[in-house]
Enzyme design. Structure first.
Site, PDB file in Angstrom:
ATOM      1  N   SER A 650      23.337  28.934  83.099  1.00 34.01           N
ATOM      2  CA  SER A 650      23.095  30.050  84.018  1.00 34.01           C
ATOM      3  C   SER A 650      21.706  30.021  84.637  1.00 34.01           C
ATOM      4  O   SER A 650      21.419  30.836  85.524  1.00 34.01           O
ATOM      5  CB  SER A 650      23.293  31.389  83.280  1.00 34.01           C
ATOM      6  OG  SER A 650      22.336  31.537  82.243  1.00 34.01           O
ATOM      7  N   LYS A 693      21.339  40.971  81.718  1.00 35.05           N
ATOM      8  CA  LYS A 693      20.246  40.254  82.364  1.00 35.05           C
ATOM      9  C   LYS A 693      19.532  41.140  83.389  1.00 35.05           C
ATOM     10  O   LYS A 693      18.290  41.190  83.438  1.00 35.05           O
ATOM     11  CB  LYS A 693      20.788  38.995  83.038  1.00 35.05           C
ATOM     12  CG  LYS A 693      21.261  37.940  82.047  1.00 35.05           C
ATOM     13  CD  LYS A 693      21.885  36.747  82.743  1.00 35.05           C
ATOM     14  CE  LYS A 693      22.321  35.686  81.732  1.00 35.05           C
ATOM     15  NZ  LYS A 693      22.948  34.522  82.381  1.00 35.05           N
TER      16      LYS A 693
END
Length: 813
Positions: A650, A693
């Site tokens: 990611s 996140k």
């Protein structure tokens, strides 16, 4: 690049979607909610009555696998016949091999009670019969006849001796013959005065008589044995007559159960065979080493009721929470007597396979595999279609004691294993027997599609949970907030989580808060408070990390701009704690052979997913910028101040942006964090943990002070996963923070640098003022340096080469 409106950052459940006031108005859920594929698979496995069609229910913990499996099994079990009872009785021909007897369902207890009553009657009847006047009289006649026979033989010999002037006398040591002329026994001195011929004649007569006496005495033990046999026959006749009526009654009652009839016949035969052991007076004499009491002898004719199904309606459903080998297969226990271990048929104990025989057995795979030999024992029983008890000590020759080998019991049941998907795939690949024995896979869903219908069904499900847990009812607003929590758990705004355990815990905690504030129902504020307190209880680690960031111990910049530096985002997980954390990613470049050095990988702190992302990054650079000339750079990428394992791809977008910034010498805005993976062509791909996140970077920015220029870039395909906390949504609505999406690396670079990424022209070049143009020119300069000053194989440089490379690097910077 589009900023996502605040209204789209979180799905809000409208309480007006529901027509009830509280969940108390809703009916009980009568069907299984969700997991339709798994339910159909379970019902298929139940219906197929073929070998090997046992069921493995796989799915994560907390999805209600056991509850749903038990419900499906219960529906079917109620329509099936109740299985028979089983008991063990003594095998009088071989005491080490008890006999298993199958009885109609519910009749095992009656059979055991009837036999116990029979034994109690025998305890009174046998002594009474053996002590009766008739028995005593007949026994006395036998003994008297035997004595008369012995006396007659001795008297005849005595008369014969007397006729030969020899007298037979009885002494404490036995019989003695002596000369007695005229009926008077000669003294030794008088015998010595006789002539030699007279003494020889007398000695010859005595020797002949002595032989006849010896012959008579030798017949006495044989006659005594005959007497004992006659006495035994007499006692058997008396006992047979005495117990005949008792046995006839129970034989008639169980005449339609052949195993019982055979056992009763063998019992009668054994009682008559052991008649002498019952000669214990009134039957209450204490047991000794040589002579056990009558009660102990008769206890050998009892019944060990192994399985009693009298209290079961339909087929049994058994869940064994400790599936050890003996808890599954059964065991033969031992008792200590006089310092030695002994056992008998009454110490045979049933296992879970016995209790579930004729029905269904549910086992937890993890617990089953943790128990030595339990998995192998289960497979052996399923293959053999029988339950054979065998001690682990005997199997492994660890102990040497007298043990039993009970007759195996036929096995007919369905086994349902509960476990994670990992166990299913591991067993399928590593154990060839698994695919033969567990042919049905019931795969439970993690989530459910969110529709108006499913939301209302979810409300009914919550109502059932509330009733089962005896909690306060939920208001409509409370149900709406629980649904929002469910969506957040699923990481997808279009899905509802099917993890019942955490939702049930949330309801319990919300109920506690509602009761404490005196509310008659659980409202939205109670659910919000319960969710917030749950985060607070496990938030120490996140707070400590963010405190270190705030103090500057962990360097994270949220203002200004830097070349070759970017804020990436990651998710940290500890047990049930999961939160986002920004990470400073830096990139450096220099002339080289086209290598992209992943520093984490070099020090073995890069997982396979992260290493793959860096390799895709290198492939992207080669595809975009090395179509005509090879890459002539060496780049280094690192997660700064990271000392643990990094995995996942990611960060590949963020790493690529940092690398492009380092090559083009164009700074990146530090107030913007980036997450997302990409393919070799630079297209953005979705990632996991997007909510955590975003919230992690938001907390850091909020602690430093929001300025309206800070935000997070995410792949466009992650838009559907957004379910952010309300404080993030509020900050976005006030213009203090933003969340934007991108579809490619070019979109992300343009937003981070404020410069156009640049599109490839028809002649194969990029605009000079674009990011791609700057990168292409930097790579071209490095290529020229390599052509002018090439490196040797070992990488050793001459002084001239070092100086030239340094000048080229300075020019690039």
């Amino acid at each position: 690049m589009e900023h996502i409106p605040a209204a789209l950052l979180r799905w809000q459940c409208d309480p007006e979607l529901f027509t009830f006031h509280t969940t108390a108005d809703l009916p009980e859920m009568t069907t299984v909610f969700g997991h339709q594929r798994a339910v159909d698979s379970i019902r298929f496995g139940i219906a197929v009555r073929r070998e090997g069609y046992n069921i493995f229910a796989l799915g994560p913990q907390g999805t209600g696998k056991q509850t749903i499996v038990e419900r499906c099994l219960r529906e079917q079990a109620l329509t099936e016949p109740t299985p028979p009872d089983w008991c063990y009785v003594n095998n009088f021909d071989d005491l080490r091999r008890p006999i298993a007897i199958q009885l109609p369902s519910g009749s095992g207890v009656q059979f055991r009670n009837d036999v116990d009553e029979l034994i109690e009657d025998l305890t009174n009847t046998i002594p009474a019969a053996l002590e009766s006047e008739e028995h005593r009289s007949r026994l006395a006649e036998l003994e008297h006849a035997d004595e008369e026979q012995q006396d007659a033989a001795l008297q005849a010999l005595a008369d014969k001796a007397e006729s030969q002037q020899v007298q037979m006398m009885r002494t404490p040591g036995g019989f003695m013959l002596a000369p007695a002329p005229g009926g008077k026994v000669l003294e030794a001195a008088d015998f010595d005065k006789l002539s030699r011929e007279q003494r020889k004649e007398i000695e010859a007569k005595i020797e002949e008589l002595q032989k006849e006496l010896q012959s008579i005495l030798e017949q006495i033990p044989w006659q005594q044995k005959l007497l004992r046999d006659k006495v035994k026959v007499l006692r058997q006749e008396v006992l047979k007559h005495a117990i005949g009526n008792l046995l006839t009654k129970i034989k008639q009652k169980y005449s339609e159960v052949p195993p019982v009839s055979r056992y009763l016949v063998s019992m009668e035969t054994d009682i008559l065979k052991r008649v002498n052991e019952f000669q214990q007076g009134d039957g209450t004499a204490a047991a000794t080493d040589d002579a056990p009491s009558l009660a102990m002898v008769l206890s050998e004719y009892g019944v060990n009721l192994l399985i009693d199904n009298s209290g079961i309606q339909g087929a049994p459903i058994v869940y064994e929470d400790h599936p050890s080998y003996h808890n599954l297969i059964g065991r033969v226990e031992h008792e200590t007597q006089m310092g030695a271990l002994t056992t008998d048929f009454s110490l045979v104990k049933a296992g879970a396979l016995h209790r579930a025989n004729g029905g269904y057995l549910i086992l937890d795979t993890r617990q089953l595999l943790q128990q030595p030999f339990a998995w192998e024992g289960l497979k052996r029983s399923l293959y053999a279609h029988s339950i054979r008890m065998e001690s682990l000590g005997d199997m492994m020759s660890l102990i040497s004691t007298i043990s039993l080998e009970p007759e195996p019991i036929p096995l007919n049941l369905k086994v349902v294993l509960l476990g994670d998907r990992l166990f299913y795939y591991l067993l399928y690949e590593s154990d060839p027997d698994f695919a033969e024995l567990f042919k049905v896979c019931a795969d439970f869903d993690d989530d459910l599609e969110r529709t108006a219908e499913s939301c209302n069904l979810y409300a009914v499900f919550l109502a059932s949970v509330v009733r089962r847990e005896k909690l306060l009812p939920l208001t409509r607003a409370g149900v709406a907030k629980v649904l929002e929590c469910s969506v957040r758990m699923s990481d997808d705004t279009e899905r509802l989580s099917m993890h019942a355990r955490p939702l049930t815990d949330l309801l319990r905690e919300a109920d506690f808060i509602a009761v404490r504030r005196g509310s008659p129902a659980i409202d939205m504020q109670d659910v919000v408070a319960a969710a917030s307190q749950r985060i607070y209880r496990s938030d120490r680690l996140r707070e400590r990390l963010h405190h270190q960031i705030q103090r500057g111990l962990i360097r994270i910049e949220v203002e200004g701009s830097r070349v070759g530096q970017i804020n990436g985002l990651s998710v940290l997980e500890f047990a049930d704690v999961r939160f986002g954390q920004p990470s400073r990613i830096t990139a450096t470049v220099r002339p080289g052979r086209g290598d992209v050095v992943n520093i984490e990988r070099e020090v073995e702190l890069s997982g396979p997913g992260h290493s793959k992302g860096v390799m895709i990054l290198a492939a992207f650079l080669g595809h975009r910028f090395a179509q005509e000339n090879p890459l002539s750079l060496t780049a280094s990428l690192v997660f700064e101040q990271s000392y643990g394992l990094i995995d996942g791809d990611s960060a590949s977008i963020a790493e690529t942006c940092a690398l492009l910034s380092a090559l083009s010498n164009v700074p990146i805005e530090q107030g913007i964090a980036v997450t997302g993976s990409m393919d070799q062509f630079g297209n953005a791909q979705p990632i996991g943990g997007v909510n955590e996140k975003i919230e992690g970077f938001f907390r850091v920015c909020s602690n430093r002070g929001l300025n309206g220029k800070q935000g997070v870039l995410i792949p466009e395909t992650n838009r559907q996963h957004l379910m952010l906390h309300q404080d993030v949504v509020d900050a976005v609505s006030e213009g203090l923070f933003f969340v934007a999406t991108f579809v490619s690396i070019d979109d992300a670079v343009e937003r981070l640098t404020g410069r156009p990424s640049g599109r490839l022209s028809a002649v194969g070049t990029y605009p000079a003022d674009s990011i791609n143009g700057e990168v292409a020119m930097a790579l071209q300069r490095m290529t020229e340096l390599r052509k002018a000053f090439h490196l040797d194989i070992d990488g050793d440089r001459s002084r001239k080469t070092d100086k030239a490379l340094q000048q080229g690097s300075d020019a690039n910077q």
